[in-house]
Every structure is written in structure tokens, then in C-alpha cells.
Design an enzyme around this catalytic site. Sequence first.
Site, PDB file in Angstrom:
ATOM      1  N   PRO A 150       0.780  -1.300  -0.028  1.00  0.00           N
ATOM      2  CA  PRO A 150      -0.114   0.033  -0.037  1.00  0.00           C
ATOM      3  C   PRO A 150       0.938   1.178   0.072  1.00  0.00           C
ATOM      4  O   PRO A 150       1.817   1.369   0.615  1.00  0.00           O
ATOM      5  CB  PRO A 150      -0.831  -0.184   1.400  1.00  0.00           C
ATOM      6  CG  PRO A 150      -0.537  -1.395   1.858  1.00  0.00           C
ATOM      7  CD  PRO A 150       0.661  -2.012   1.217  1.00  0.00           C
ATOM      8  N   GLU A 151       0.277   2.053  -0.847  1.00  0.00           N
ATOM      9  CA  GLU A 151       1.194   3.432  -0.839  1.00  0.00           C
ATOM     10  C   GLU A 151       0.418   4.507  -0.299  1.00  0.00           C
ATOM     11  O   GLU A 151      -0.784   4.103   0.402  1.00  0.00           O
ATOM     12  CB  GLU A 151       1.762   3.813  -2.264  1.00  0.00           C
ATOM     13  CG  GLU A 151       2.361   2.443  -2.908  1.00  0.00           C
ATOM     14  CD  GLU A 151       2.999   2.972  -4.319  1.00  0.00           C
ATOM     15  OE1 GLU A 151       3.062   4.196  -4.686  1.00  0.00           O
ATOM     16  OE2 GLU A 151       3.080   2.033  -5.220  1.00  0.00           O
TER      17      GLU A 151
END
Length: 280
Positions: A2-3
Amino acid sequence: MPELPEVETIRRDLEKEIVSKRVKSVEVHGTRSVRRHGSDEEFIGRLEGRKVLSVKRSGKYLLIGLDADQDVLVMHLGMSGQLLRVKSPKEPMAKHTHVVITFTQAGQLRFVDPRTFGELFVTRQDDLEKAVPELAHLGFDPVDDVMSWTRFGALLANRHAQLKPLLMDQRFVAGIGNIYSDEILFAAGLKYDRPSDSLSAQEVRRLYRGMVETLSEAIKHRGSSLADEQYRDLFGEVGDYQGQHQVYDREGLACRRCRHEIVRLKVGGRSSFMCEVCQV
Ligand SMILES: [Zn+2]
């Protein structure tokens, strides 16, 4: 992994769901997820009975402010972590559920993490940067910290680094990883290996705008879930931004702007995607 857009999507929903709720009980099923604590009981003891005051984000870390002792619950999703909001404790437990936080009113928050790189821990606000040195050296936040183009240009000119690794350097700018660096560089029409101190004023503006717009759009679309569907939001749903990707994971497909074929290459050992016509 996840960013920023995925973590921010979770943060906004968490804020609506758990602020002002009180923790009734905590179960730990996977000790590795709370590995910073001496024991599961220590982690549990610092959470039970506490009320949630705030939900903040720093880079890819979620910081849950608690009502006593200036404590903060830190959560990092790692490679494969998911935080799931469950309305009833009776709902079946997903495989790899390592931590379950039950609130006095309304349901549970469950931490699911097959690869166990993610973690949860409680620390005092004052000790946060000691616990996570990365936070002490985190660069600006591209969504929360508004910056002038000239200031951004000066930051770029101060470094002599290739653009893609620089965008992924958390000490330069926080929260951007492999997917969004490719999308940002396409939006800016810039090649991954351009030296950061070689950009014209116009290119600096395109890069800044590309970064802010790409990340904002991705948040609007609730993040990207790739083919593995590992990223899920707080309610277990996949994101929607992958359908908007211009280059990432589109090898061999036509560029949406010029119809030239998107290519895949290795940059720093990671797969990167670009259009050789649109990005120079
Ligand atoms: Zn193109």
C-alpha cells in the site's frame, strides 16, 4: 505494498468509524504483529479501556491518538496487511487475522496480514520518532503539505538523483512507491532516469502537478488493487484506481495518449512501466 493513496483511504474511513470509540478488549493471535512489545499482554494492556481521539497519517504509517498518557497506536500495513472493520464479532474470522480490537459500541477492527511484515504497537507520542526513526527523517507530504513550484524546484535541484528513485525516497517525499512513481512520471511526461537537477522550470511544474493530481485522483478512486487483490479498504472492498492506470502493469498495451506500446523495464530491481514516446 500500500502507498499513500491506499493508506489515506483507510485513514479517512477509520476517522469516521473509530474516533470517540472506546476499546473494550484486544486479542492477539499472531505475536509477530506486535513484536515490538515484550509480550502480547503488554500490548493489550496499553490499549484496553482507551478511547480513540484521532486518526492521523505520517507517510505510510497510521497513527491512532489515544486518550491516556499521550499514547499513540502505530499501524503499518507492510506488504500485505489489511485493516478490516467488522460490525459484528460473530462475523467469521479471515485467515491470518493476527489482532482483533473490539470497541464498546459497534464492532471490531481486525488486522489481517498473511506475510506478517506489517505491525501494530503502542508508544508515547514523545517516543514516536525514536521508535520509528524513519518518521524523524520523513520528507514532505505531497497531499497535506502544499508547496510552491519554486520551492519544489529548489528541493529537486538540491539533489542529483534519478527521478524515479527520488520519488520513492521517503526522506525526500513521503508515501510514494513503485506504482505511483510510474504514474506520476507519465503524467509529467518525464523519463524515470532524468537527473532531478536537470529539469526546466516548466518540467518542475509538470512534475509537481502530476504528483498532486495523480495522488488526489487515486484517493478519490479509493486506491489501487492489483491482480492479487491484496489491497482491501476498511470494508474489505478493492480499490478502483487500477482501471485508471496509464502505464503501471500495462506492458504491451497501447499508451492511452499516443497509442505507442507501453514497455516494462527494471529500475532498481523493481518492474517499472513507461511510454517511450510520451516520457522524455
Ligand atoms: Zn505515449
